[in-house]
Design a protein around this motif. Structure first.
Motif, PDB file in Angstrom:
ATOM      1  N   PHE A   1      50.657  45.145  44.073  1.00 24.83           N
ATOM      2  CA  PHE A   1      50.336  43.819  44.597  1.00 24.83           C
ATOM      3  C   PHE A   1      48.858  43.567  44.300  1.00 24.83           C
ATOM      4  N   CYS A   2      48.559  42.391  43.733  1.00 30.15           N
ATOM      5  CA  CYS A   2      47.200  42.110  43.257  1.00 30.15           C
ATOM      6  C   CYS A   2      46.607  40.868  43.900  1.00 30.15           C
ATOM      7  N   VAL A   3      45.293  40.850  44.008  1.00 29.25           N
ATOM      8  CA  VAL A   3      44.548  39.675  44.489  1.00 29.25           C
ATOM      9  C   VAL A   3      43.298  39.530  43.624  1.00 29.25           C
ATOM     10  N   ALA A   4      42.505  38.505  43.886  1.00 27.89           N
ATOM     11  CA  ALA A   4      41.224  38.370  43.189  1.00 27.89           C
ATOM     12  C   ALA A   4      40.241  39.339  43.844  1.00 27.89           C
ATOM     13  N   MET A   5      39.356  39.907  43.047  1.00 28.60           N
ATOM     14  CA  MET A   5      38.410  40.900  43.554  1.00 28.60           C
ATOM     15  C   MET A   5      37.622  40.377  44.758  1.00 28.60           C
ATOM     16  N   GLU A   6      37.285  39.079  44.735  1.00 27.21           N
ATOM     17  CA  GLU A   6      36.483  38.535  45.845  1.00 27.21           C
ATOM     18  C   GLU A   6      37.256  38.498  47.172  1.00 27.21           C
ATOM     19  N   ASN A   7      38.593  38.634  47.084  1.00 25.35           N
ATOM     20  CA  ASN A   7      39.401  38.641  48.316  1.00 25.35           C
ATOM     21  C   ASN A   7      39.877  40.034  48.700  1.00 25.35           C
TER      22      ASN A   7
ATOM     23  N   MET B   1      45.306  34.889  35.233  1.00 27.41           N
ATOM     24  CA  MET B   1      44.320  33.793  35.203  1.00 27.41           C
ATOM     25  C   MET B   1      44.324  33.025  36.519  1.00 27.41           C
ATOM     26  N   GLU B   2      45.518  32.729  37.046  1.00 25.79           N
ATOM     27  CA  GLU B   2      45.608  31.926  38.267  1.00 25.79           C
ATOM     28  C   GLU B   2      45.141  32.684  39.511  1.00 25.79           C
ATOM     29  N   LEU B   3      45.249  33.997  39.473  1.00 27.08           N
ATOM     30  CA  LEU B   3      44.705  34.797  40.578  1.00 27.08           C
ATOM     31  C   LEU B   3      43.188  34.707  40.551  1.00 27.08           C
ATOM     32  N   ILE B   4      42.655  34.835  39.343  1.00 29.41           N
ATOM     33  CA  ILE B   4      41.203  34.847  39.177  1.00 29.41           C
ATOM     34  C   ILE B   4      40.587  33.487  39.516  1.00 29.41           C
ATOM     35  N   ASN B   5      41.291  32.387  39.094  1.00 30.30           N
ATOM     36  CA  ASN B   5      40.691  31.073  39.376  1.00 30.30           C
ATOM     37  C   ASN B   5      41.075  30.540  40.755  1.00 30.30           C
ATOM     38  N   GLY B   6      41.838  31.326  41.525  1.00 26.89           N
ATOM     39  CA  GLY B   6      42.115  30.953  42.910  1.00 26.89           C
ATOM     40  C   GLY B   6      43.331  30.086  43.130  1.00 26.89           C
ATOM     41  N   THR B   7      44.091  29.756  42.065  1.00 30.99           N
ATOM     42  CA  THR B   7      45.312  28.967  42.233  1.00 30.99           C
ATOM     43  C   THR B   7      46.357  29.784  42.999  1.00 30.99           C
ATOM     44  N   LEU B   8      46.384  31.085  42.705  1.00 28.43           N
ATOM     45  CA  LEU B   8      47.279  31.992  43.430  1.00 28.43           C
ATOM     46  C   LEU B   8      46.442  32.859  44.359  1.00 28.43           C
ATOM     47  N   ASP B   9      47.035  33.228  45.512  1.00 26.21           N
ATOM     48  CA  ASP B   9      46.322  34.113  46.450  1.00 26.21           C
ATOM     49  C   ASP B   9      46.695  35.576  46.246  1.00 26.21           C
ATOM     50  N   GLY B  10      47.911  35.808  45.778  1.00 23.66           N
ATOM     51  CA  GLY B  10      48.366  37.173  45.533  1.00 23.66           C
ATOM     52  C   GLY B  10      49.421  37.153  44.458  1.00 23.66           C
ATOM     53  N   ALA B  11      49.765  38.336  43.928  1.00 25.85           N
ATOM     54  CA  ALA B  11      50.806  38.396  42.897  1.00 25.85           C
ATOM     55  C   ALA B  11      51.377  39.802  42.793  1.00 25.85           C
TER      56      ALA B  11
ATOM     57  N   GLN C   1      45.690  47.587  33.376  1.00 24.79           N
ATOM     58  CA  GLN C   1      45.212  47.295  32.016  1.00 24.79           C
ATOM     59  C   GLN C   1      44.444  45.965  31.990  1.00 24.79           C
ATOM     60  N   TYR C   2      45.017  44.902  32.588  1.00 21.38           N
ATOM     61  CA  TYR C   2      44.325  43.600  32.580  1.00 21.38           C
ATOM     62  C   TYR C   2      43.041  43.656  33.411  1.00 21.38           C
ATOM     63  N   ALA C   3      43.042  44.501  34.449  1.00 26.90           N
ATOM     64  CA  ALA C   3      41.847  44.610  35.295  1.00 26.90           C
ATOM     65  C   ALA C   3      40.648  45.158  34.503  1.00 26.90           C
ATOM     66  N   LYS C   4      40.937  45.877  33.407  1.00 23.69           N
ATOM     67  CA  LYS C   4      39.836  46.376  32.566  1.00 23.69           C
ATOM     68  C   LYS C   4      39.113  45.223  31.887  1.00 23.69           C
ATOM     69  N   ASN C   5      39.894  44.265  31.348  1.00 24.56           N
ATOM     70  CA  ASN C   5      39.286  43.132  30.637  1.00 24.56           C
ATOM     71  C   ASN C   5      38.886  42.009  31.583  1.00 24.56           C
ATOM     72  N   TYR C   6      39.541  41.961  32.748  1.00 23.85           N
ATOM     73  CA  TYR C   6      39.257  40.911  33.742  1.00 23.85           C
ATOM     74  C   TYR C   6      38.896  41.588  35.056  1.00 23.85           C
ATOM     75  N   PRO C   7      37.647  42.004  35.202  1.00 21.78           N
ATOM     76  CA  PRO C   7      37.237  42.766  36.390  1.00 21.78           C
ATOM     77  C   PRO C   7      37.375  41.969  37.696  1.00 21.78           C
ATOM     78  N   ASP C   8      37.636  40.656  37.601  1.00 24.47           N
ATOM     79  CA  ASP C   8      37.864  39.869  38.817  1.00 24.47           C
ATOM     80  C   ASP C   8      39.258  40.092  39.384  1.00 24.47           C
ATOM     81  N   LEU C   9      40.093  40.840  38.654  1.00 27.54           N
ATOM     82  CA  LEU C   9      41.440  41.146  39.118  1.00 27.54           C
ATOM     83  C   LEU C   9      41.418  42.455  39.901  1.00 27.54           C
ATOM     84  N   CYS C  10      42.023  42.423  41.108  1.00 29.62           N
ATOM     85  CA  CYS C  10      42.019  43.627  41.949  1.00 29.62           C
ATOM     86  C   CYS C  10      43.451  44.091  42.236  1.00 29.62           C
ATOM     87  N   VAL C  11      43.751  45.341  41.918  1.00 31.51           N
ATOM     88  CA  VAL C  11      45.051  45.930  42.240  1.00 31.51           C
ATOM     89  C   VAL C  11      44.939  46.444  43.676  1.00 31.51           C
TER      90      VAL C  11
END
Ligand code: ARG
Length: 285
Positions: A129-135, A182-192, A201-211
């Motif tokens: 389950f993932c969220v944006a790093m800021e959350n 992308m939508e997690l990072i830009n705040g359109t989604l709250d979780g996924a 893997q995506y968290a490596k290129n997009y550090p704003d993604l938090c597992v």
């Protein structure tokens, strides 16, 4: 005495017929296009399948599913044809007889196995389950997502996990996992809900993604999907998977795919059309 003889001659007959099966292996199945192995995959799922931009600036399909597909085609003496299809449409294409194999990180669930055949597992992974790093510290349980937007890929087992774990959330199905990121990072989604190794893997290129945490699921691991009744092809595919696991090539495909997917300057998260041209896609719900 008699019994022993029968047993011996049966063994001989079995060995003989096994030899016949393997030497006639190429002729024991048909593919949708003669001489070709046509596979469907949804290239939004690094390191399984994604686009890597080559030296000429052209996005090329890459990933360990693609390498495994190439290995299967090579070993069966067929030419590989890869058809990019949104994940939610692959099983339909398989059922319609337009592709031979679905190689797209498929979880072989009992529900799917009622309609499709699955190969042996070629990869073992889990769910997350993932969220944006800021959350990262804003949530402590699934209850916190009541009334919030939770994303999952359309037609995936992750969509089922969302319905099960976050029934009070606004569950949003997206066609591509990369759009979910992308939508997690830009705040359109709250979780996924995303496959764990894919999210990492995506968290490596997009550090704003938090597992954020692991999600339990009974059908862990990935297998290749086939239309039911193609026993010859299923056996042949399982034979290649067993060899690729045993001779260490599967491990190499995975390492290579992880390295390419981590080459963040050169990844392409869009889609290509049948001619390999970049498609400008509208955002889908
Ligand atoms: N393992 C999950 C499933 O079978 C997700 C697979 C998604 N694959 C992809 N290439 N997007 O439902």
């Amino acid at each position: 005495m008699m019994k022993k003889w029968i047993a011996l001659s049966m063994t001989a007959a079995m060995v003989l017929s096994m030899g016949m099966i393997s030497s006639a292996e190429d002729a024991s199945f048909n593919t949708v296009a003669e001489g070709k192995l046509t596979i469907g995959t949804s290239p939004d799922f690094a390191p399984y399948e994604f686009y890597h931009i080559d030296e000429n600036g052209t996005p090329q399909l890459a990933g360990f599913d693609i390498a495994l597909a190439q290995r299967i085609a090579d070993d069966l003496g067929l030419e590989l044809k890869v058809v990019p299809i949104d994940f939610g449409g692959i099983l339909t294409e398989l059922q319609s007889g337009n592709i031979d194999l679905g190689i797209s990180g498929f979880s072989p669930t009992p529900e799917r196995a009622e309609t499709f055949d699955f190969s042996d597992l070629y990869y073992t992974g889990g769910q997350a389950f993932c969220v944006a790093m800021e959350n990262k510290d804003a949530f402590s349980s699934y209850e916190d997502f009541a009334g919030l937007s939770v994303g999952a890929q359309t037609g995936s087992i992750q969509y089922g996990l969302a319905e099960e774990n976050t029934p009070d959330a606004n569950i949003v199905g997206l066609t591509k996992v990369t759009d979910i990121v992308m939508e997690l990072i830009n705040g359109t989604l709250d979780g996924a809900f995303i496959e764990k190794d894919v999210a990492l893997q995506y968290a490596k290129n997009y550090p704003d993604l938090c597992v954020l945490w692991d999600v339990e699921f009974d059908s862990e691991g990935s297998a290749i999907a086939l239309k039911k009744g193609n026993e010859g092809l299923l056996d042949a595919v399982n034979g290649v998977i067993a060899q690729a696991l045993e001779d260490g090539s599967m491990g190499e495909y995975i390492e290579e795919a992880q390295a390419l997917a981590s080459d963040e300057e050169n990844t392409y998260e869009g889609m290509l059309d049948a001619n390999g041209e970049v498609v400008q896609e509208a955002e889908t719900e």
